[in-house]
Motif scaffolding. Sequence first.
Motif, PDB file in Angstrom:
ATOM      1  N   LYS A 178       0.839  -1.213   0.000  1.00  0.00           N
ATOM      2  CA  LYS A 178       0.000   0.000   0.000  1.00  0.00           C
ATOM      3  C   LYS A 178       0.869   1.257   0.000  1.00  0.00           C
ATOM      4  N   MET A 179       1.903   1.257   0.807  1.00  0.00           N
ATOM      5  CA  MET A 179       2.790   2.413   0.905  1.00  0.00           C
ATOM      6  C   MET A 179       3.498   2.670  -0.424  1.00  0.00           C
ATOM      7  N   ILE A 180       4.051   1.633  -1.019  1.00  0.00           N
ATOM      8  CA  ILE A 180       4.786   1.771  -2.280  1.00  0.00           C
ATOM      9  C   ILE A 180       3.843   2.198  -3.402  1.00  0.00           C
ATOM     10  N   LYS A 181       2.644   1.618  -3.431  1.00  0.00           N
ATOM     11  CA  LYS A 181       1.680   1.994  -4.477  1.00  0.00           C
ATOM     12  C   LYS A 181       1.297   3.466  -4.355  1.00  0.00           C
ATOM     13  N   SER A 182       1.057   3.952  -3.147  1.00  0.00           N
ATOM     14  CA  SER A 182       0.618   5.342  -3.000  1.00  0.00           C
ATOM     15  C   SER A 182       1.756   6.346  -3.174  1.00  0.00           C
ATOM     16  N   ALA A 183       2.985   5.958  -2.829  1.00  0.00           N
ATOM     17  CA  ALA A 183       4.105   6.898  -2.894  1.00  0.00           C
ATOM     18  C   ALA A 183       4.914   6.814  -4.184  1.00  0.00           C
TER      19      ALA A 183
ATOM     20  N   LYS B 273      19.587   2.602  -5.021  1.00  0.00           N
ATOM     21  CA  LYS B 273      19.355   4.019  -5.339  1.00  0.00           C
ATOM     22  C   LYS B 273      18.006   4.489  -4.792  1.00  0.00           C
ATOM     23  N   ALA B 274      16.975   3.664  -4.931  1.00  0.00           N
ATOM     24  CA  ALA B 274      15.650   4.029  -4.421  1.00  0.00           C
ATOM     25  C   ALA B 274      15.692   4.222  -2.907  1.00  0.00           C
ATOM     26  N   ALA B 275      16.361   3.323  -2.209  1.00  0.00           N
ATOM     27  CA  ALA B 275      16.478   3.437  -0.753  1.00  0.00           C
ATOM     28  C   ALA B 275      17.183   4.732  -0.370  1.00  0.00           C
ATOM     29  N   LYS B 276      18.263   5.041  -1.082  1.00  0.00           N
ATOM     30  CA  LYS B 276      19.024   6.267  -0.811  1.00  0.00           C
ATOM     31  C   LYS B 276      18.150   7.505  -1.029  1.00  0.00           C
ATOM     32  N   GLU B 277      17.384   7.519  -2.116  1.00  0.00           N
ATOM     33  CA  GLU B 277      16.550   8.688  -2.427  1.00  0.00           C
ATOM     34  C   GLU B 277      15.408   8.862  -1.432  1.00  0.00           C
ATOM     35  N   VAL B 278      14.819   7.758  -0.981  1.00  0.00           N
ATOM     36  CA  VAL B 278      13.765   7.853   0.036  1.00  0.00           C
ATOM     37  C   VAL B 278      14.375   8.351   1.346  1.00  0.00           C
ATOM     38  N   LYS B 279      15.506   7.780   1.728  1.00  0.00           N
ATOM     39  CA  LYS B 279      16.175   8.152   2.984  1.00  0.00           C
ATOM     40  C   LYS B 279      16.540   9.640   2.998  1.00  0.00           C
ATOM     41  N   GLU B 280      17.012  10.142   1.865  1.00  0.00           N
ATOM     42  CA  GLU B 280      17.434  11.544   1.783  1.00  0.00           C
ATOM     43  C   GLU B 280      16.289  12.505   1.493  1.00  0.00           C
ATOM     44  N   GLY B 281      15.073  11.993   1.383  1.00  0.00           N
ATOM     45  CA  GLY B 281      13.907  12.839   1.153  1.00  0.00           C
ATOM     46  C   GLY B 281      13.759  13.321  -0.280  1.00  0.00           C
ATOM     47  N   GLU B 282      14.485  12.697  -1.208  1.00  0.00           N
ATOM     48  CA  GLU B 282      14.389  13.083  -2.617  1.00  0.00           C
ATOM     49  C   GLU B 282      13.163  12.470  -3.288  1.00  0.00           C
ATOM     50  N   MET B 283      12.683  11.359  -2.737  1.00  0.00           N
ATOM     51  CA  MET B 283      11.497  10.680  -3.265  1.00  0.00           C
ATOM     52  C   MET B 283      10.551  10.412  -2.111  1.00  0.00           C
ATOM     53  N   PRO B 284       9.258  10.527  -2.342  1.00  0.00           N
ATOM     54  CA  PRO B 284       8.607  11.109  -3.503  1.00  0.00           C
ATOM     55  C   PRO B 284       8.944  12.596  -3.647  1.00  0.00           C
ATOM     56  N   LEU B 285       8.866  13.065  -4.867  1.00  0.00           N
ATOM     57  CA  LEU B 285       9.198  14.458  -5.156  1.00  0.00           C
ATOM     58  C   LEU B 285       8.246  15.420  -4.444  1.00  0.00           C
ATOM     59  N   GLU B 286       8.792  16.536  -3.992  1.00  0.00           N
ATOM     60  CA  GLU B 286       7.974  17.561  -3.331  1.00  0.00           C
ATOM     61  C   GLU B 286       6.850  18.048  -4.252  1.00  0.00           C
ATOM     62  N   SER B 287       7.141  18.208  -5.543  1.00  0.00           N
ATOM     63  CA  SER B 287       6.118  18.678  -6.485  1.00  0.00           C
ATOM     64  C   SER B 287       4.962  17.687  -6.575  1.00  0.00           C
ATOM     65  N   TYR B 288       5.239  16.406  -6.435  1.00  0.00           N
ATOM     66  CA  TYR B 288       4.186  15.383  -6.454  1.00  0.00           C
ATOM     67  C   TYR B 288       3.359  15.452  -5.169  1.00  0.00           C
ATOM     68  N   LEU B 289       4.034  15.668  -4.061  1.00  0.00           N
ATOM     69  CA  LEU B 289       3.363  15.693  -2.762  1.00  0.00           C
ATOM     70  C   LEU B 289       2.408  16.879  -2.609  1.00  0.00           C
ATOM     71  N   LEU B 290       2.626  17.940  -3.378  1.00  0.00           N
ATOM     72  CA  LEU B 290       1.732  19.098  -3.313  1.00  0.00           C
ATOM     73  C   LEU B 290       0.285  18.713  -3.615  1.00  0.00           C
TER      74      LEU B 290
ATOM     75  N   HIS C  84      -0.687  15.301  -3.891  1.00  0.00           N
ATOM     76  CA  HIS C  84      -0.922  13.915  -3.474  1.00  0.00           C
ATOM     77  C   HIS C  84      -0.481  13.731  -2.032  1.00  0.00           C
ATOM     78  N   LYS C  85      -1.250  14.275  -1.111  1.00  0.00           N
ATOM     79  CA  LYS C  85      -0.910  14.219   0.320  1.00  0.00           C
ATOM     80  C   LYS C  85      -0.805  12.781   0.824  1.00  0.00           C
ATOM     81  N   GLU C  86      -1.563  11.856   0.208  1.00  0.00           N
ATOM     82  CA  GLU C  86      -1.545  10.457   0.637  1.00  0.00           C
ATOM     83  C   GLU C  86      -0.198   9.788   0.374  1.00  0.00           C
ATOM     84  N   ALA C  87       0.622  10.399  -0.467  1.00  0.00           N
ATOM     85  CA  ALA C  87       1.929   9.829  -0.815  1.00  0.00           C
ATOM     86  C   ALA C  87       3.035  10.267   0.153  1.00  0.00           C
ATOM     87  N   LYS C  88       2.724  11.226   1.010  1.00  0.00           N
ATOM     88  CA  LYS C  88       3.738  11.716   1.953  1.00  0.00           C
ATOM     89  C   LYS C  88       4.036  10.647   3.001  1.00  0.00           C
ATOM     90  N   LEU C  89       5.316  10.361   3.158  1.00  0.00           N
ATOM     91  CA  LEU C  89       5.753   9.353   4.120  1.00  0.00           C
ATOM     92  C   LEU C  89       6.268  10.024   5.383  1.00  0.00           C
TER      93      LEU C  89
END
Length: 163
Positions: free
Chosen positions: A45-50, A104-121, A123-128
Amino acid sequence: MKKILLALIGAFLVLQFFRIDKTNPPVDKKMDFLTIKKTPENLTKMIKSACYDCHSNETVYPWYANVQPFGWFLKDHIDEGRRELNFSTFATYEPLRQAKKLNKAAKEVKEGEMPLESYLLMHKEAKLNQEQKELLVTYLLTMKDITMMQNGISEEELKPKQK
């Protein structure tokens, strides 16, 4: 001033005739990351939404995809996301590529690069939250480690090649 405004409105209206193709490529669940890695439901569920709107063939296009030039920007972003990592075709990747993508995906999630801020604007449900980020990073790194062990891949092979 009035003529400029009318010209801008006219140009905007003309742009609406140049729509994006919102057809998703076919999905074969046997090729999907969540299926092949037997991902637990809470993480699915988390991966699908984010992640899945930009990194799979299961994109759900929002209403603003129908408004140009926003639709063009969105389509370009989705195409780029799929080129970078497509969870729907993950099983087609060679094991080393899978390990590198997971790392790479783990690194980007850890560093807050993913999901993108522009997407989160939009899609609030994607914010982790921090706990979800840590859980996702741990899962991605675990899947990377399992992939490496099963395929005899060393940490050295994950490092970028020197030019």
